[in-house]
Write an enzyme that holds these catalytic residues in place. Sequence first.
Site, PDB file in Angstrom:
ATOM      1  N   CYS A   2       0.821  -1.400  -0.372  1.00  0.00           N
ATOM      2  CA  CYS A   2       0.066  -0.302   0.100  1.00  0.00           C
ATOM      3  C   CYS A   2       0.960   0.988  -0.326  1.00  0.00           C
ATOM      4  CB  CYS A   2      -1.272   0.232   1.135  1.00  0.00           C
ATOM      5  SG  CYS A   2      -2.705  -1.126   1.367  1.00  0.00           S
ATOM      6  N   ARG A  27       5.898  -0.875  -4.541  1.00  0.00           N
ATOM      7  CA  ARG A  27       5.488  -1.642  -3.737  1.00  0.00           C
ATOM      8  C   ARG A  27       4.415  -2.889  -3.815  1.00  0.00           C
ATOM      9  NH1 ARG A  27       6.484   2.567   1.385  1.00  0.00           N
ATOM     10  NH2 ARG A  27       5.036   1.653   1.995  1.00  0.00           N
ATOM     11  N   TRP A  74      -3.065  -3.289  -1.895  1.00  0.00           N
ATOM     12  CA  TRP A  74      -2.153  -3.840  -1.973  1.00  0.00           C
ATOM     13  C   TRP A  74      -3.218  -4.816  -0.838  1.00  0.00           C
ATOM     14  CZ3 TRP A  74       0.140  -8.232   0.542  1.00  0.00           C
ATOM     15  CH2 TRP A  74       1.005  -9.339  -0.220  1.00  0.00           C
ATOM     16  N   ASN A 100      -2.668   3.157   5.598  1.00  0.00           N
ATOM     17  CA  ASN A 100      -1.735   1.745   5.800  1.00  0.00           C
ATOM     18  C   ASN A 100      -1.597   1.267   6.821  1.00  0.00           C
ATOM     19  OD1 ASN A 100      -1.262   2.562   2.792  1.00  0.00           O
ATOM     20  ND2 ASN A 100       1.133   3.211   3.826  1.00  0.00           N
ATOM     21  N   GLY A 101      -1.629  -0.558   6.953  1.00  0.00           N
ATOM     22  CA  GLY A 101      -1.689  -1.230   8.311  1.00  0.00           C
ATOM     23  C   GLY A 101      -2.994  -1.925   8.813  1.00  0.00           C
ATOM     24  N   GLU A 480      17.332 -24.481   3.187  1.00  0.00           N
ATOM     25  CA  GLU A 480      16.865 -22.628   2.142  1.00  0.00           C
ATOM     26  C   GLU A 480      18.217 -21.084   1.961  1.00  0.00           C
ATOM     27  OE1 GLU A 480      14.916 -21.546   1.213  1.00  0.00           O
ATOM     28  OE2 GLU A 480      15.505 -19.383   1.526  1.00  0.00           O
ATOM     29  N   LYS A 484      19.064 -20.433  -1.403  1.00  0.00           N
ATOM     30  CA  LYS A 484      19.753 -19.381  -1.680  1.00  0.00           C
ATOM     31  C   LYS A 484      21.185 -18.698  -2.086  1.00  0.00           C
ATOM     32  CE  LYS A 484      16.315 -17.512  -1.091  1.00  0.00           C
ATOM     33  NZ  LYS A 484      15.110 -18.032  -0.876  1.00  0.00           N
ATOM     34  N   GLU A 487      20.688 -19.726  -5.916  1.00  0.00           N
ATOM     35  CA  GLU A 487      20.220 -18.742  -6.949  1.00  0.00           C
ATOM     36  C   GLU A 487      20.938 -17.376  -7.054  1.00  0.00           C
ATOM     37  OE1 GLU A 487      16.415 -18.393  -3.848  1.00  0.00           O
ATOM     38  OE2 GLU A 487      15.780 -19.078  -5.752  1.00  0.00           O
ATOM     39  N   HIS A 503      27.415 -40.868   4.310  1.00  0.00           N
ATOM     40  CA  HIS A 503      27.125 -42.334   3.479  1.00  0.00           C
ATOM     41  C   HIS A 503      27.266 -42.052   2.339  1.00  0.00           C
ATOM     42  CE1 HIS A 503      24.799 -43.651   7.202  1.00  0.00           C
ATOM     43  NE2 HIS A 503      24.693 -42.858   7.733  1.00  0.00           N
ATOM     44  N   LYS A 602       9.733 -14.754 -10.573  1.00  0.00           N
ATOM     45  CA  LYS A 602       9.247 -14.260  -9.103  1.00  0.00           C
ATOM     46  C   LYS A 602       8.256 -15.121  -8.791  1.00  0.00           C
ATOM     47  CE  LYS A 602       8.919 -12.251  -4.846  1.00  0.00           C
ATOM     48  NZ  LYS A 602      10.119 -13.486  -3.454  1.00  0.00           N
TER      49      LYS A 602
HETATM   50  O1  M6R Z   1       5.334 -18.194  -5.160  1.00  0.00           O
HETATM   51  P1  M6R Z   1       5.516 -19.872  -4.196  1.00  0.00           P
HETATM   52  O2  M6R Z   1       6.486 -19.074  -2.901  1.00  0.00           O
HETATM   53  O3  M6R Z   1       5.120 -20.434  -4.415  1.00  0.00           O
HETATM   54  O4  M6R Z   1       6.977 -19.889  -4.790  1.00  0.00           O
HETATM   55  C1  M6R Z   1       7.289 -21.231  -4.857  1.00  0.00           C
HETATM   56  C2  M6R Z   1       8.720 -21.100  -5.353  1.00  0.00           C
HETATM   57  O5  M6R Z   1       9.016 -20.752  -6.936  1.00  0.00           O
HETATM   58  C3  M6R Z   1       9.955 -19.835  -4.777  1.00  0.00           C
HETATM   59  O6  M6R Z   1       9.716 -20.210  -3.383  1.00  0.00           O
HETATM   60  C4  M6R Z   1      11.119 -20.835  -5.428  1.00  0.00           C
HETATM   61  O7  M6R Z   1      12.237 -21.063  -4.851  1.00  0.00           O
HETATM   62  C5  M6R Z   1      12.665 -18.161  -4.970  1.00  0.00           C
HETATM   63  N1  M6R Z   1      13.043 -18.590  -6.064  1.00  0.00           N
HETATM   64  C6  M6R Z   1      13.115 -19.082  -3.603  1.00  0.00           C
HETATM   65  O8  M6R Z   1      13.860 -17.994  -3.616  1.00  0.00           O
END
Ligand code: M6R
Length: 607
Positions: A2, A27, A74, A100-101, A480, A484, A487, A503, A602
């Site tokens: 927002c 945003r 939003w 907003n909020g 995770e 990260k 990626e 193993h 995304k």
């Molecule tokens: O929008 P989503 O949370 O469903 O997306 C899932 C994955 O595509 C997303 O988490 C992806 O692995 C990202 N690039 C992670 O940073």
Amino acid sequence: MCGIVGYIGKKEALPILINGLRRLEYRGYDSAGVAIFQNGKIKKTKAVGKIDSLSEKVKTADMVGTVGIAHTRWATHGGVTEDNAHPHSGCQDDLVICHNGIIENYRELKEKFLSGHTIKSQTDTEILAHLIEVFYEGDLLTAVRKALSEVRGTYGLVAMHAGEPNKIVAARLGSPLVIGVGENEYYIASDTSPMLAHTKNVVFLDDGEVAEITLDSMKIFNVDHKIMDKHVEKIEWNEAQAQKQGFDHFMLKEIFDQPTVVKDAIRGRFSLEDGAAHLGGLNMTDEQMHQVKRVVMLSCGTAYYAGLVGKYAFERLAGLPTEADVASEFRYRDPIIDEHTLVFAISQSGETADTIAALREAKRKGAFVRGIVNVVGSSIARETDGGTYIHAGPELAVASTKAYTNMVAVLILYALQFGRLNRVSVATGERLLRALLEIPEKMKLVLAQSEKIKAIAQKYKDYKDCIFLGRGINYPVALEGALKLKEISYIHSEAYPGGEMKHGPIALLSENFPIIAIATKNQLYEKMISNIQEAKARKAPIILIATEGDAQAKEISDDVIYVPQTMELLEPLVNTLALQLFSYHTAVLLGKDVDRPRNLAKSVTVE
Ligand code: M6R
């Protein structure tokens, strides 16, 4: 999430407001609206969709005037409709507000003050507009103050009343608001980007402050209604920097957003007194909850790793057999799902094709299917029979950060909600909740080490491979962390449970193959230390995520990032931040496009 823009001065307000909204587009929003003082009245126009739609609509709306407010919404409470878009009014159109909020107690306020009022939208904001209307007796400042004293929640607010032309009242609690000071004119906005083209002189409102802005003066009052002598600051940022609030990348901003937005994920969803969580969106009676014999988490990527944390939480707190499944695999197996299964479809975007297909399969098989989603009104939110928004706000960097922590926070609350049915005592529940409430401060302690983590990243950035290790609740954290890093830095990284290394993966280790291990002080600490010794014996450089005060961590590693201790179940909410910063700094030092890494989207809307 927002955006607010306001203008009061001698220029035509409409183009300033519309352009200001465009500066806030980054945003994220799904509708927009504007209101202008015109000949003793207030004129409003709203539109669903892009600002271009609003801009088209105002062309025929004959809106002329030099004072106005505008908003990009939003969706949080209520779908994406014109009625739900801001500005909102009370019963009469002579009062308008943009907000907003979140007003947490909007239902109570409606019951207590608004009998006889006609509410046109599904938003919490409209309730606030009506409340100000109730208190209005010719003085907008007083009415706003009285209304806000009844409110529980957060707000960045601007308000105008037709009875007091050439005045805007603004207020802030937990949602930013800035006033730009020009020559006989003022700009108000939720960040500085809409005003930078006009002025660099700004005043940041602090929590609890209320401002009364007229053509020739700006008075700011603190919570005790004392006039404040606020410092006018000179902003040196350009617009892009302002959108990132001074951070170099959206990813870094979003990492630093976490202490704030994690509060939004838990606010109003628990009772300390009962040691319980109450996620209304679960939409299940106690009887239905008792019918649940199994839980399945369906998601992809980072959301899958959040689901894995959820598995640990559900098993431990609720005592329910729980699986976390990669959505793209689930849909092509013949998963054992029935009417005693509760399925959570977890997704930031709410549009991930594999997760949508998997939840449809679960629905076909008769499961209770609930969403844990960030984007309001998204496909997963619509296709599930209930669920919870994680309130992380728009996540613009492709690499997910704050959505992950908010998913984890919501899953822990769900696990507690089920746990309190028969397994978790009030005292245990209360202890968990109190620890959860301490998380934002603990997150800040990790974020404060950003420069130190950068120095470690500098030392390791040129390695081509690495392995992340974790055990128990920190195994998903390791997964995770590895995702990260790969990626955004393109360094080959994998994650294993500490005990699994011997193993197979141990064959890879040498002085050219660093290990990043999470070895915080929990029930698996000693086991983890043994696994690290195994790696050290193969000369692998070791980076440790360890608990503050752990001297042994220094002895057995090459570099340590210390994190504050918390309850074991909550560790992902703290430890992950150290790994996010490590990945971020590594990628920046390698000159990568952190916010838009190659080959990634995304929102993955294809199978
Ligand atoms: O929008 P989503 O949370 O469903 O997306 C899932 C994955 O595509 C997303 O988490 C992806 O692995 C990202 N690039 C992670 O940073």
